[in-house]
Design a protein around this motif. Structure first.
Motif, short mmCIF file in Angstrom:
data_model
loop_
_atom_site.label_atom_id
_atom_site.label_comp_id
_atom_site.label_asym_id
_atom_site.label_seq_id
_atom_site.Cartn_x
_atom_site.Cartn_y
_atom_site.Cartn_z
N GLU A 1 -32.64 -22.34 94.39
CA GLU A 1 -31.96 -21.42 93.49
C GLU A 1 -31.31 -20.34 94.35
O GLU A 1 -31.96 -19.79 95.24
CB GLU A 1 -32.96 -20.79 92.52
CG GLU A 1 -32.31 -19.84 91.53
CD GLU A 1 -33.28 -19.30 90.49
OE1 GLU A 1 -33.06 -18.18 90.01
OE2 GLU A 1 -34.25 -20.01 90.15
N VAL A 2 -30.03 -20.04 94.09
CA VAL A 2 -29.28 -19.16 94.97
C VAL A 2 -28.37 -18.22 94.16
O VAL A 2 -28.25 -18.34 92.94
CB VAL A 2 -28.42 -19.97 95.97
CG1 VAL A 2 -29.29 -20.81 96.89
CG2 VAL A 2 -27.41 -20.85 95.23
N ASP A 3 -27.71 -17.32 94.86
CA ASP A 3 -26.68 -16.48 94.28
C ASP A 3 -25.42 -17.31 94.07
O ASP A 3 -25.15 -18.24 94.83
CB ASP A 3 -26.40 -15.31 95.24
CG ASP A 3 -25.39 -14.34 94.71
OD1 ASP A 3 -24.17 -14.58 94.90
OD2 ASP A 3 -25.79 -13.32 94.12
N PRO A 4 -24.61 -16.99 93.04
CA PRO A 4 -23.37 -17.75 92.82
C PRO A 4 -22.41 -17.77 94.00
O PRO A 4 -21.55 -18.66 94.08
CB PRO A 4 -22.75 -17.05 91.61
CG PRO A 4 -23.91 -16.49 90.85
CD PRO A 4 -24.88 -16.05 91.92
N ARG A 5 -22.55 -16.83 94.93
CA ARG A 5 -21.68 -16.83 96.11
C ARG A 5 -22.19 -17.76 97.21
O ARG A 5 -21.50 -17.99 98.21
CB ARG A 5 -21.56 -15.40 96.66
CG ARG A 5 -20.80 -14.45 95.75
CD ARG A 5 -20.99 -13.00 96.15
NE ARG A 5 -22.32 -12.52 95.76
CZ ARG A 5 -22.74 -11.27 95.90
NH1 ARG A 5 -21.93 -10.36 96.44
NH2 ARG A 5 -23.95 -10.91 95.52
N HIS A 6 -23.37 -18.30 97.03
CA HIS A 6 -24.00 -19.04 98.12
C HIS A 6 -23.54 -20.49 98.32
O HIS A 6 -23.63 -20.99 99.44
CB HIS A 6 -25.51 -19.00 97.98
CG HIS A 6 -26.12 -17.75 98.50
ND1 HIS A 6 -27.19 -17.12 97.91
CD2 HIS A 6 -25.79 -16.98 99.57
CE1 HIS A 6 -27.50 -16.03 98.59
NE2 HIS A 6 -26.66 -15.92 99.60
N PRO A 7 -23.13 -21.21 97.28
CA PRO A 7 -22.74 -22.60 97.55
C PRO A 7 -21.76 -22.75 98.71
O PRO A 7 -21.95 -23.59 99.59
CB PRO A 7 -22.16 -23.06 96.22
CG PRO A 7 -22.94 -22.29 95.21
CD PRO A 7 -23.13 -20.94 95.83
N GLU A 8 -20.72 -21.93 98.74
CA GLU A 8 -19.75 -22.03 99.82
C GLU A 8 -20.34 -21.56 101.14
O GLU A 8 -20.11 -22.15 102.20
CB GLU A 8 -18.50 -21.22 99.49
CG GLU A 8 -17.40 -21.32 100.55
CD GLU A 8 -17.01 -22.76 100.89
OE1 GLU A 8 -16.84 -23.07 102.08
OE2 GLU A 8 -16.88 -23.58 99.96
N LEU A 9 -21.15 -20.49 101.10
CA LEU A 9 -21.78 -19.99 102.34
C LEU A 9 -22.74 -21.02 102.92
O LEU A 9 -22.78 -21.24 104.14
CB LEU A 9 -22.52 -18.68 102.06
CG LEU A 9 -21.65 -17.45 101.78
CD1 LEU A 9 -22.53 -16.27 101.35
CD2 LEU A 9 -20.84 -17.08 103.02
N VAL A 10 -23.53 -21.64 102.05
CA VAL A 10 -24.49 -22.65 102.52
C VAL A 10 -23.77 -23.88 103.05
O VAL A 10 -24.12 -24.43 104.10
CB VAL A 10 -25.48 -23.04 101.40
CG1 VAL A 10 -26.30 -24.25 101.80
CG2 VAL A 10 -26.39 -21.86 101.08
N SER A 11 -22.73 -24.31 102.35
CA SER A 11 -21.95 -25.46 102.81
C SER A 11 -21.36 -25.20 104.19
O SER A 11 -21.42 -26.07 105.08
CB SER A 11 -20.84 -25.77 101.80
OG SER A 11 -20.07 -26.85 102.22
N SER A 12 -20.80 -24.02 104.38
CA SER A 12 -20.22 -23.66 105.68
C SER A 12 -21.30 -23.62 106.76
O SER A 12 -21.09 -24.10 107.89
CB SER A 12 -19.51 -22.30 105.57
OG SER A 12 -19.02 -21.88 106.82
N TRP A 13 -22.45 -23.07 106.42
CA TRP A 13 -23.55 -22.98 107.40
C TRP A 13 -24.02 -24.37 107.81
O TRP A 13 -24.28 -24.63 108.99
CB TRP A 13 -24.69 -22.16 106.82
CG TRP A 13 -25.77 -21.84 107.82
CD1 TRP A 13 -25.80 -20.80 108.69
CD2 TRP A 13 -26.97 -22.59 108.05
NE1 TRP A 13 -26.95 -20.84 109.45
CE2 TRP A 13 -27.68 -21.93 109.08
CE3 TRP A 13 -27.52 -23.74 107.50
CZ2 TRP A 13 -28.90 -22.38 109.55
CZ3 TRP A 13 -28.74 -24.20 107.97
CH2 TRP A 13 -29.41 -23.53 108.99
#
Length: 240
Positions: free
Chosen positions: A188-200
């Protein structure tokens, strides 16, 4: 004071759980995360002759809401639940006994941000699933939290650092050491995290993890991530 603490108990996924401050109170969104895991488990192909259910690691067990919900819905499953806070460890133990699920859960005091912490979990692996509702609030957003949260709940269970990723990246770095091939991580994450996690994840190909899917919560916000460990020789693309 939040009503859950006043009552001293709260229903979650049909389970009546004891609640005590400052252990984080589980939110309705987290029930959606559990539903998604159960959907995925129902679709997992069964191995002929297999008698055992999935081995699951929960990082940051808090009240035990996630771990105990999965145990109650997956009768042959086993859960290892970890948390760095003594209050959370004690409350998860109490709730496991309250629900008579203590025989299928191991509750371990552990801080996943410490170097080599994952080695303590090796005796119980390899695992099918890692699941977590980690601290994911951006540090700059902490001051916007409701006063009752700041006063009564454990803020360490919410503050995820500058970009809310501090604990998330530790979980993802730990996961390949513990997961079976094609094992999954649900977050479960913040709505801004999908792109940040994908990039990481793209920056860490050595982890052999890829983003399978993003799911929105009941308010339409991208809130949940399914990440999978690739098998040998599998060059799986990231799908956002």
């Amino acid at each position: 004071m939040p009503v859950q603490y006043i009552l001293g108990e709260w229903d979650f996924q049909g389970l009546n759980l004891k609640m005590v401050p400052p252990v984080f109170i589980p939110r309705p969104e987290t029930e959606e995360l559990i539903d998604w895991v159960l959907e995925e488990e129902a679709q997992r192909p069964c191995t002929a002759g297999a008698q055992d259910g999935p081995v699951i690691l929960e990082v940051g067990c808090g009240s035990g809401a996630i771990a105990l919900s999965l145990l109650s819905r997956l009768p042959r499953s086993q859960v290892i639940a970890v948390d760095k806070e003594d209050a959370a460890i004690c409350l998860t133990q109490e709730n496991a006994q309250r629900l008579q699920l203590q025989d299928r859960i191991r509750i371990v005091p552990l801080d996943v941000t410490l170097e080599k912490s994952w080695t303590h979990l090796l005796p119980w692996g390899p695992m099918d699933l890692v699941i977590s509702n980690p601290p994911y609030v951006f540090h700059q957003d902490m001051e916007q939290l409701a006063p009752e949260i700041c006063r009564y709940e454990d803020l360490a269970a919410l503050d995820g650092g500058k970009e809310g990723m501090d604990v998330i990246t530790h979980i993802l770095a730990l996961a390949p050491q513990l997961l079976k091939d094609f094992g999954s991580v649900f977050l479960e994450v913040d709505p801004r995290h999908p792109e940040l996690v994908s990039s990481w994840l793209r920056s860490r190909p050595d982890l052999h993890l890829y983003l399978v899917a993003v799911r929105k919560d009941f308010c339409g916000r991208p809130r949940f991530l399914h990440i999978r460990r690739s098998g040998p020789q599998c060059g799986c693309p990231v799908d956002t």
